[in-house]
Design a protein around this motif. Structure first.
Motif, PDB file in Angstrom:
ATOM      1  N   MET A   1       0.850  -1.191   0.000  1.00  9.25           N
ATOM      2  CA  MET A   1       0.000   0.000   0.000  1.00  9.25           C
ATOM      3  C   MET A   1       0.888   1.245   0.000  1.00  9.25           C
ATOM      4  SD  MET A   1      -2.907   1.182   2.762  1.00  9.25           S
ATOM      5  CE  MET A   1      -3.994  -0.190   2.355  1.00  9.25           C
ATOM      6  N   THR A   2       0.470   2.270  -0.733  1.00  9.53           N
ATOM      7  CA  THR A   2       1.237   3.495  -0.846  1.00  9.53           C
ATOM      8  C   THR A   2       1.172   4.311   0.446  1.00  9.53           C
ATOM      9  OG1 THR A   2       0.914   3.614  -3.226  1.00  9.53           O
ATOM     10  CG2 THR A   2       1.456   5.665  -2.096  1.00  9.53           C
ATOM     11  N   GLY A   3       2.330   4.710   0.938  1.00  4.05           N
ATOM     12  CA  GLY A   3       2.371   5.541   2.137  1.00  4.05           C
ATOM     13  C   GLY A   3       2.556   7.013   1.830  1.00  4.05           C
ATOM     14  N   ILE A   4       3.186   7.325   0.678  1.00  2.77           N
ATOM     15  CA  ILE A   4       3.486   8.705   0.307  1.00  2.77           C
ATOM     16  C   ILE A   4       3.027   8.935  -1.126  1.00  2.77           C
ATOM     17  CG2 ILE A   4       5.269  10.476   0.111  1.00  2.77           C
ATOM     18  CD1 ILE A   4       7.021   8.816   1.963  1.00  2.77           C
ATOM     19  N   ARG A   5       2.215   9.970  -1.314  1.00  2.00           N
ATOM     20  CA  ARG A   5       1.736  10.326  -2.645  1.00  2.00           C
ATOM     21  C   ARG A   5       2.199  11.727  -3.005  1.00  2.00           C
ATOM     22  NH1 ARG A   5      -4.532   8.405  -3.105  1.00  2.00           N
ATOM     23  NH2 ARG A   5      -4.193   9.307  -5.183  1.00  2.00           N
ATOM     24  N   PHE A   6       2.153  12.023  -4.289  1.00  2.00           N
ATOM     25  CA  PHE A   6       2.541  13.343  -4.791  1.00  2.00           C
ATOM     26  C   PHE A   6       1.485  13.809  -5.777  1.00  2.00           C
ATOM     27  CE2 PHE A   6       4.580  15.723  -8.296  1.00  2.00           C
ATOM     28  CZ  PHE A   6       4.987  16.846  -7.597  1.00  2.00           C
ATOM     29  N   GLU A   7       1.045  15.071  -5.609  1.00  2.00           N
ATOM     30  CA  GLU A   7       0.041  15.635  -6.510  1.00  2.00           C
ATOM     31  C   GLU A   7       0.396  17.081  -6.824  1.00  2.00           C
ATOM     32  OE1 GLU A   7      -2.225  14.027  -8.009  1.00  2.00           O
ATOM     33  OE2 GLU A   7      -2.378  12.168  -6.855  1.00  2.00           O
ATOM     34  N   TRP A   8      -0.307  17.633  -7.802  1.00  2.00           N
ATOM     35  CA  TRP A   8      -0.104  19.013  -8.229  1.00  2.00           C
ATOM     36  C   TRP A   8      -1.342  19.849  -7.980  1.00  2.00           C
ATOM     37  CZ3 TRP A   8       4.144  21.551  -9.620  1.00  2.00           C
ATOM     38  CH2 TRP A   8       5.248  20.838 -10.135  1.00  2.00           C
ATOM     39  N   GLY A   9      -1.177  21.049  -7.451  1.00  2.00           N
ATOM     40  CA  GLY A   9      -2.188  22.082  -7.439  1.00  2.00           C
ATOM     41  C   GLY A   9      -3.413  21.828  -6.594  1.00  2.00           C
ATOM     42  N   ALA A  10      -4.351  22.786  -6.692  1.00  2.00           N
ATOM     43  CA  ALA A  10      -5.562  22.728  -5.874  1.00  2.00           C
ATOM     44  C   ALA A  10      -6.417  21.518  -6.211  1.00  2.00           C
ATOM     45  CB  ALA A  10      -6.363  24.026  -6.058  1.00  2.00           C
ATOM     46  N   ALA A  11      -6.539  21.204  -7.487  1.00  2.00           N
ATOM     47  CA  ALA A  11      -7.356  20.045  -7.874  1.00  2.00           C
ATOM     48  C   ALA A  11      -6.749  18.762  -7.333  1.00  2.00           C
ATOM     49  CB  ALA A  11      -7.495  19.987  -9.398  1.00  2.00           C
ATOM     50  N   GLY A  12      -5.413  18.653  -7.382  1.00  2.00           N
ATOM     51  CA  GLY A  12      -4.755  17.475  -6.838  1.00  2.00           C
ATOM     52  C   GLY A  12      -4.961  17.358  -5.346  1.00  2.00           C
ATOM     53  N   ALA A  13      -4.901  18.485  -4.637  1.00  2.00           N
ATOM     54  CA  ALA A  13      -5.120  18.465  -3.189  1.00  2.00           C
ATOM     55  C   ALA A  13      -6.538  18.023  -2.861  1.00  2.00           C
ATOM     56  CB  ALA A  13      -4.843  19.851  -2.600  1.00  2.00           C
ATOM     57  N   ARG A  14      -7.518  18.558  -3.586  1.00  2.00           N
ATOM     58  CA  ARG A  14      -8.909  18.154  -3.355  1.00  2.00           C
ATOM     59  C   ARG A  14      -9.111  16.678  -3.619  1.00  2.00           C
ATOM     60  NH1 ARG A  14     -10.019  23.247  -5.727  1.00  2.00           N
ATOM     61  NH2 ARG A  14     -10.195  22.287  -7.783  1.00  2.00           N
ATOM     62  N   HIS A  15      -8.472  16.181  -4.659  1.00  2.00           N
ATOM     63  CA  HIS A  15      -8.649  14.769  -5.035  1.00  2.00           C
ATOM     64  C   HIS A  15      -8.053  13.822  -4.001  1.00  2.00           C
ATOM     65  CE1 HIS A  15      -8.804  11.154  -7.527  1.00  2.00           C
ATOM     66  NE2 HIS A  15      -7.525  10.964  -7.225  1.00  2.00           N
ATOM     67  N   VAL A  16      -6.874  14.171  -3.501  1.00  2.00           N
ATOM     68  CA  VAL A  16      -6.152  13.226  -2.658  1.00  2.00           C
ATOM     69  C   VAL A  16      -6.507  13.347  -1.180  1.00  2.00           C
ATOM     70  CG1 VAL A  16      -4.100  14.644  -2.134  1.00  2.00           C
ATOM     71  CG2 VAL A  16      -3.858  12.164  -2.448  1.00  2.00           C
ATOM     72  N   ALA A  17      -7.014  14.498  -0.746  1.00  2.00           N
ATOM     73  CA  ALA A  17      -7.238  14.743   0.687  1.00  2.00           C
ATOM     74  C   ALA A  17      -8.090  13.672   1.368  1.00  2.00           C
ATOM     75  CB  ALA A  17      -7.846  16.129   0.899  1.00  2.00           C
ATOM     76  N   PRO A  18      -9.174  13.171   0.745  1.00  2.00           N
ATOM     77  CA  PRO A  18      -9.980  12.156   1.432  1.00  2.00           C
ATOM     78  C   PRO A  18      -9.261  10.825   1.652  1.00  2.00           C
ATOM     79  CG  PRO A  18     -11.226  13.190  -0.351  1.00  2.00           C
ATOM     80  CD  PRO A  18      -9.797  13.579  -0.530  1.00  2.00           C
ATOM     81  N   HIS A  19      -8.112  10.650   1.014  1.00  2.00           N
ATOM     82  CA  HIS A  19      -7.430   9.356   1.050  1.00  2.00           C
ATOM     83  C   HIS A  19      -6.147   9.372   1.880  1.00  2.00           C
ATOM     84  CE1 HIS A  19     -10.243   8.381  -2.135  1.00  2.00           C
ATOM     85  NE2 HIS A  19      -9.802   9.424  -2.828  1.00  2.00           N
ATOM     86  N   VAL A  20      -5.849  10.505   2.533  1.00  2.00           N
ATOM     87  CA  VAL A  20      -4.614  10.599   3.305  1.00  2.00           C
ATOM     88  C   VAL A  20      -4.900  11.178   4.675  1.00  2.00           C
ATOM     89  CG1 VAL A  20      -3.166  10.832   1.243  1.00  2.00           C
ATOM     90  CG2 VAL A  20      -4.043  12.895   2.366  1.00  2.00           C
ATOM     91  N   SER A  21      -3.925  11.056   5.559  1.00  2.00           N
ATOM     92  CA  SER A  21      -4.038  11.610   6.910  1.00  2.00           C
ATOM     93  C   SER A  21      -3.377  12.968   7.037  1.00  2.00           C
ATOM     94  CB  SER A  21      -3.395  10.647   7.920  1.00  2.00           C
ATOM     95  OG  SER A  21      -4.031   9.396   7.900  1.00  2.00           O
ATOM     96  N   CYS A  22      -2.461  13.289   6.114  1.00  2.00           N
ATOM     97  CA  CYS A  22      -1.716  14.548   6.198  1.00  2.00           C
ATOM     98  C   CYS A  22      -1.446  15.065   4.793  1.00  2.00           C
ATOM     99  CB  CYS A  22      -0.397  14.338   6.936  1.00  2.00           C
ATOM    100  SG  CYS A  22       0.610  15.838   7.133  1.00  2.00           S
ATOM    101  N   LEU A  23      -1.611  16.377   4.631  1.00  2.00           N
ATOM    102  CA  LEU A  23      -1.365  17.050   3.363  1.00  2.00           C
ATOM    103  C   LEU A  23      -0.229  18.045   3.573  1.00  2.00           C
ATOM    104  CD1 LEU A  23      -3.008  16.809   0.647  1.00  2.00           C
ATOM    105  CD2 LEU A  23      -4.096  18.964   1.295  1.00  2.00           C
ATOM    106  N   VAL A  24       0.849  17.903   2.819  1.00  2.00           N
ATOM    107  CA  VAL A  24       1.989  18.808   2.901  1.00  2.00           C
ATOM    108  C   VAL A  24       1.951  19.710   1.673  1.00  2.00           C
ATOM    109  CG1 VAL A  24       4.496  19.014   3.031  1.00  2.00           C
ATOM    110  CG2 VAL A  24       3.340  17.092   4.156  1.00  2.00           C
TER     111      VAL A  24
END
Length: 251
Positions: A1-24
């Motif tokens: 299972m993936t522990g660290i993900r990488f995304e771009w921009g506001a849309a990426g943050a919105r997409h990934v936020a429900p699936h992680v515990s911390c957003l950097v």
């Protein structure tokens, strides 16, 4: 299972936020660098979208000073998105710091039910160490590192090398610290880390990349010191965490 993900921009943050515990959030030139400078000085930093009348109303509501544009800095308005200006400005306990990229992402993420941290090259190692102690970046407590990027004139995302570099620094350092299971970065996160791992001279890259040239050259230049401050690798030990709507140093 993936522990660290990488995304771009506001849309990426919105997409990934429900699936992680911390957003950097990473916006090296210049929001998260400015946040690190302000938090180092003990200022609570309130993120907000681009500066307009609503920002003035918001600043009044939270009892904070409002940062102005880089070229609007003066005796009565000494705070801006410029890290150099913030370093010279008198202390203010509370500051609203608008920007259309990193600040907008952080402000929106405040309502997404996830821990939000601001990272830059100035505090990459401190953030990585804090993530490790909090066990973020493991399959049980996954994290996402979001490169804010810039905007083209039509408002679409312009990927920004400096943000990929800053995100890669956090991911690389967190991976290298991780006896807690942070051994499964996504392919995108591993690629961002590889950009950092293979960059021999980050300061030169910051000055030569698109955003760095915008700050140092031409009609919009004159802010080379901001780029110099952004390149202060691991110069800060503070980890700005979004708490009650403002970034303050995490315990």
């Amino acid at each position: 299972m993936t522990g660290i993900r990488f995304e771009w921009g506001a849309a990426g943050a919105r997409h990934v936020a429900p699936h992680v515990s911390c957003l950097v959030v990473v916006d090296v030139l210049s929001f998260t660098t400015a946040v690190s400078v302000a938090v180092d000085a003990g200022t609570r930093v309130f993120p907000y979208r681009w500066r307009d009348a609503s920002a003035e109303e918001y600043a009044a509501r939270v009892g904070a000073a409002l940062a102005v544009g880089r070229r609007e800095v003066g005796a009565g308005t000494p705070w801006s998105l410029s890290p150099a200006a913030l370093r010279r400005a008198p202390f203010t306990p509370r500051l609203v710091l608008p920007s259309p990229n990193g600040s907008a992402i952080a402000a929106e993420a405040a309502g997404l039910g996830v821990t939000v941290v601001a990272a830059s090259l100035r505090n990459a190692r401190a953030v990585a160490q804090w993530l490790t102690t909090q066990e973020y970046g493991t399959p049980d407590r996954p994290l996402a590192v979001v490169a804010a990027g810039e905007q083209w004139p039509d408002g679409s995302l312009r990927p920004a090398l400096e943000d990929q570099l800053g995100a890669g620094a956090v991911i690389s350092m967190r991976r290298d610290l991780g006896d807690l299971g942070a051994t499964h970065p996504s392919p995108e996160a591993a690629a961002a880390a590889a950009v950092w791992d293979t960059t021999a001279d980050p300061a030169t890259v910051l000055h030569r990349c698109h955003s760095g040239r915008e700050l140092t050259q031409g009609a919009h230049g004159g802010f080379a010191e901001d780029v110099d401050i952004a390149a202060e690798l691991n110069g800060s030990k503070a980890v700005p965490m979004l708490t009650d709507g403002a970034f303050t140093a995490a315990p």
